[in-house]
Design a protein around this motif. Structure first.
Motif, short mmCIF file in Angstrom:
data_model
loop_
_atom_site.label_atom_id
_atom_site.label_comp_id
_atom_site.label_asym_id
_atom_site.label_seq_id
_atom_site.Cartn_x
_atom_site.Cartn_y
_atom_site.Cartn_z
N THR A 1 0.85 -1.21 0.00
CA THR A 1 0.00 0.00 0.00
C THR A 1 0.88 1.26 0.00
OG1 THR A 1 -0.12 -0.04 2.42
CG2 THR A 1 -1.89 -1.15 1.26
N ASP A 2 2.10 1.12 -0.50
CA ASP A 2 3.06 2.25 -0.55
C ASP A 2 3.24 2.90 0.82
OD1 ASP A 2 3.44 1.85 -3.25
OD2 ASP A 2 1.74 3.15 -3.78
N GLY A 3 3.14 2.10 1.86
CA GLY A 3 3.36 2.61 3.21
C GLY A 3 2.15 3.30 3.85
N ASN A 4 1.05 3.42 3.08
CA ASN A 4 -0.14 4.13 3.61
C ASN A 4 -1.01 3.26 4.50
OD1 ASN A 4 0.44 6.53 2.22
ND2 ASN A 4 -0.39 5.63 0.33
N GLY A 5 -1.02 1.95 4.25
CA GLY A 5 -1.90 1.05 4.99
C GLY A 5 -3.28 0.99 4.37
N PRO A 6 -4.06 -0.06 4.69
CA PRO A 6 -5.41 -0.20 4.13
C PRO A 6 -6.37 0.84 4.73
CG PRO A 6 -4.60 -2.27 5.12
CD PRO A 6 -3.66 -1.20 5.54
N ASP A 7 -7.32 1.30 3.91
CA ASP A 7 -8.33 2.25 4.40
C ASP A 7 -9.30 1.57 5.35
OD1 ASP A 7 -7.62 4.53 2.66
OD2 ASP A 7 -8.15 3.09 1.06
N ILE A 8 -9.53 0.30 5.11
CA ILE A 8 -10.48 -0.43 5.93
C ILE A 8 -9.91 -1.84 6.18
CG2 ILE A 8 -11.87 -0.84 3.83
CD1 ILE A 8 -14.32 -1.11 5.59
N ILE A 9 -10.02 -2.29 7.41
CA ILE A 9 -9.56 -3.65 7.75
C ILE A 9 -10.73 -4.41 8.35
CG2 ILE A 9 -8.00 -5.04 9.19
CD1 ILE A 9 -5.99 -2.75 9.14
N ILE A 10 -10.99 -5.60 7.79
CA ILE A 10 -12.04 -6.47 8.35
C ILE A 10 -11.31 -7.54 9.15
CG2 ILE A 10 -14.03 -7.93 7.82
CD1 ILE A 10 -14.36 -5.10 6.68
N GLU A 11 -11.50 -7.54 10.46
CA GLU A 11 -10.68 -8.36 11.35
C GLU A 11 -11.45 -9.59 11.88
OE1 GLU A 11 -7.33 -8.30 12.29
OE2 GLU A 11 -8.10 -10.21 13.00
N MET A 12 -10.87 -10.78 11.65
CA MET A 12 -11.52 -12.03 12.07
C MET A 12 -10.99 -12.55 13.40
SD MET A 12 -13.66 -12.47 9.72
CE MET A 12 -13.85 -11.70 8.13
N LEU A 13 -9.87 -12.01 13.90
CA LEU A 13 -9.31 -12.51 15.16
C LEU A 13 -8.66 -11.34 15.92
CD1 LEU A 13 -9.21 -15.26 16.57
CD2 LEU A 13 -6.95 -15.63 15.57
N ALA A 14 -9.52 -10.47 16.43
CA ALA A 14 -9.05 -9.20 17.01
C ALA A 14 -8.15 -9.41 18.22
CB ALA A 14 -10.25 -8.34 17.38
N ASN A 15 -8.39 -10.45 19.00
CA ASN A 15 -7.58 -10.65 20.21
C ASN A 15 -6.12 -10.96 19.86
OD1 ASN A 15 -9.06 -13.09 19.32
ND2 ASN A 15 -7.70 -14.11 20.76
N VAL A 16 -5.86 -11.35 18.61
CA VAL A 16 -4.48 -11.57 18.16
C VAL A 16 -3.98 -10.36 17.38
CG1 VAL A 16 -3.02 -13.00 16.63
CG2 VAL A 16 -4.74 -14.09 18.09
N VAL B 1 -3.40 0.40 9.72
CA VAL B 1 -4.51 1.08 9.05
C VAL B 1 -4.11 2.49 8.59
CG1 VAL B 1 -5.61 2.15 11.10
CG2 VAL B 1 -7.04 1.30 9.22
N ALA B 2 -4.71 2.92 7.49
CA ALA B 2 -4.38 4.24 6.91
C ALA B 2 -4.90 5.37 7.81
CB ALA B 2 -5.05 4.36 5.53
N LYS B 3 -4.43 6.58 7.55
CA LYS B 3 -4.96 7.76 8.26
C LYS B 3 -6.48 7.81 8.05
CE LYS B 3 -1.17 10.94 8.51
NZ LYS B 3 -0.43 12.01 7.90
N ARG B 4 -7.20 8.07 9.14
CA ARG B 4 -8.67 8.10 9.12
C ARG B 4 -9.27 6.77 8.65
NH1 ARG B 4 -10.38 14.30 8.35
NH2 ARG B 4 -8.86 15.01 9.84
N GLY B 5 -8.49 5.69 8.76
CA GLY B 5 -8.97 4.37 8.35
C GLY B 5 -9.92 3.78 9.39
N ARG B 6 -10.59 2.68 9.00
CA ARG B 6 -11.58 2.05 9.88
C ARG B 6 -11.25 0.57 10.05
NH1 ARG B 6 -12.60 4.20 5.09
NH2 ARG B 6 -14.55 3.16 4.58
N ILE B 7 -11.28 0.11 11.30
CA ILE B 7 -11.04 -1.31 11.60
C ILE B 7 -12.37 -1.90 12.07
CG2 ILE B 7 -9.80 -2.94 13.09
CD1 ILE B 7 -7.66 -0.59 13.41
N MET B 8 -12.82 -2.95 11.39
CA MET B 8 -14.09 -3.59 11.73
C MET B 8 -13.81 -4.90 12.46
SD MET B 8 -16.31 -1.65 10.38
CE MET B 8 -15.30 -0.20 10.37
#
Ligand SMILES: NC(=O)c1ccc[n+]([C@@H]2O[C@H](COP(=O)([O-])OP(=O)(O)OC[C@H]3O[C@@H](n4cnc5c(N)ncnc54)[C@H](OP(=O)(O)O)[C@@H]3O)[C@@H](O)[C@H]2O)c1
Length: 335
Positions: A217-232, A241-248
């Motif tokens: 992602t050229d160092g920017n990170g994903p705009d949105i991350i869909i997380e299946m194992l948050a405790n890890v 995650v990107a600036k102003r990104g969202r983690i689900m």
């Protein structure tokens, strides 16, 4: 009488759970009464039932909601309608359907479900595939679209993409015009996620994969991350995650210590996703989008990883929790 026709048999084979505990508490019984649909319900001859990780949490007695004992597990199934309650207009006897949620439990030859959580199954999908639509695709749409508010052109990472919800997220993300990245824990899983349309796939068991995602992602990170194992993964997600990104947060199995400063610096957000917290309006939107995706050439393409008989339900529960190297949906064939 509330139903349009009477079934010739009144007993069936079904899994019954009489006490909470390990997979072995699931017992096959051969003379369980076939449930009677209420006015707003349908009775379905189950051809295939989906296995969801939440079925194991409920069976273990560790989930927030506990069913009254004894009960039959199973949320989403596909099958043929046998009877309809007197208030049901949208579905008729003989229709091929899938459910998002059953009323009487899906690990059985027959189950009841509310008509408004029962949808028509297009002929292009087998019953096995149909049992992979309910919970996985509704959850994926909720995470990516309703809570995640993904927009075409954004980059999305599905952290845990090789399972049933993950593959549904990948397919929907591609349909929406996102740049889609995924992770899997085996080479077979990596290949499967690629085949389902991901632009790039990483192995979450390899040491450098977080850096590889950042590089892609050229160092920017994903705009949105869909997380299946948050405790890890939540701390890693917050760094990626990107600036102003969202983690689900879709999946979580424990606690984790995180550094909230990561969120401050990027003004990023972490949100929880809960399918069964959906409002009626949201269910309507999800059903509309998924029905459209089920049409000819549509984006909904469930991938079946493994099939089990009713007798092998305990093994299926062990596999969905303990196996590494997911390859899509696990299902039970009751007969
Ligand atoms: N919030 C909701 O409403 C909702 C609804 C449905 C499901 N869920 C939850 O969502 C999660 C996924 O459900 P599912 O049906 O897709 O389960 P599944 O088919 O068993 O898939 C599990 C996924 O997690 C991946 N995984 C394992 N270890 C990982 C790690 N260290 N980092 C990232 N991913 C990892 C697996 O990859 P490999 O096996 O390839 O390693 C696989 O892709 C479960 O926790 C489930 O309880 C939540």
């Amino acid at each position: 009488m509330s139903c349009s026709s009477a079934l010739s048999r009144n007993i069936m084979r079904a899994i019954r759970v009489a006490q909470f505990g390990g997979p072995e508490v699931m017992k096959v019984e051969s003379s369980v009464p076939v449930p009677t649909p209420a006015k707003s319900q349908v009775l379905i001859n189950v051809k295939a039932a989906g296995i969801n990780p939440v079925d194991t949490y409920i069976r273990a007695g560790t989930y927030a909601l506990k069913p009254e004992l004894p009960y039959t597990p199973g949320h989403d199934i596909a099958g043929v309608v046998e009877e309809v309650g007197s208030d049901v207009k949208s579905i008729k006897k003989g229709d091929r359907v899938f459910t998002i949620r059953t009323a009487s439990g899906g690990y059985a030859e027959y189950c009841t479900a509310e008509a408004d959580t029962t949808r028509h199954l297009r002929n292009r999908l087998s019953f096995e595939e149909g049992a992979g639509v309910g919970v996985p695709y509704y959850t994926a749409y909720r995470a990516v679209q309703i809570i995640g508010k993904a927009r075409p052109g954004e980059t999305m990472l599905v952290h845990g993409a090789s399972g049933s919800v993950g593959l549904a997220c990948i397919q929907y993300g591609c349909h929406l015009g996102l740049r889609v990245l995924g992770t899997a824990g085996s080479q077979t899983g990596v290949d499967l996620v690629k085949e389902n349309g991901a632009d790039a796939v990483f192995n979450h068991r390899e040491e450098n994969y977080v850096q590889e995602i950042m590089d892609s992602t050229d160092g920017n990170g994903p705009d949105i991350i869909i997380e299946m194992l948050a405790n890890v993964n939540l701390e890693k997600d917050m760094t990626m995650v990107a600036k102003r990104g969202r983690i689900m947060v879709v999946g979580n199995r424990g606690s984790i210590e995180v550094t909230p400063r990561h969120l401050m610096a990027k003004e990023s957000t972490v949100a929880g996703v809960m399918l069964f917290g959906s409002t009626q309006e949201e269910m309507k939107e999800m059903s509309g989008a998924i029905d459209a995706g089920l049409g000819p050439g549509g984006w909904v393409k469930p991938h079946i990883g493994r099939e089990y008989s009713l007798d092998n339900a305990p093994q299926a529960h062990g596999d969905i929790i303990n196996n590494t190297g997911a390859t899509g949906r696990l299902i039970i064939k009751p007969s």
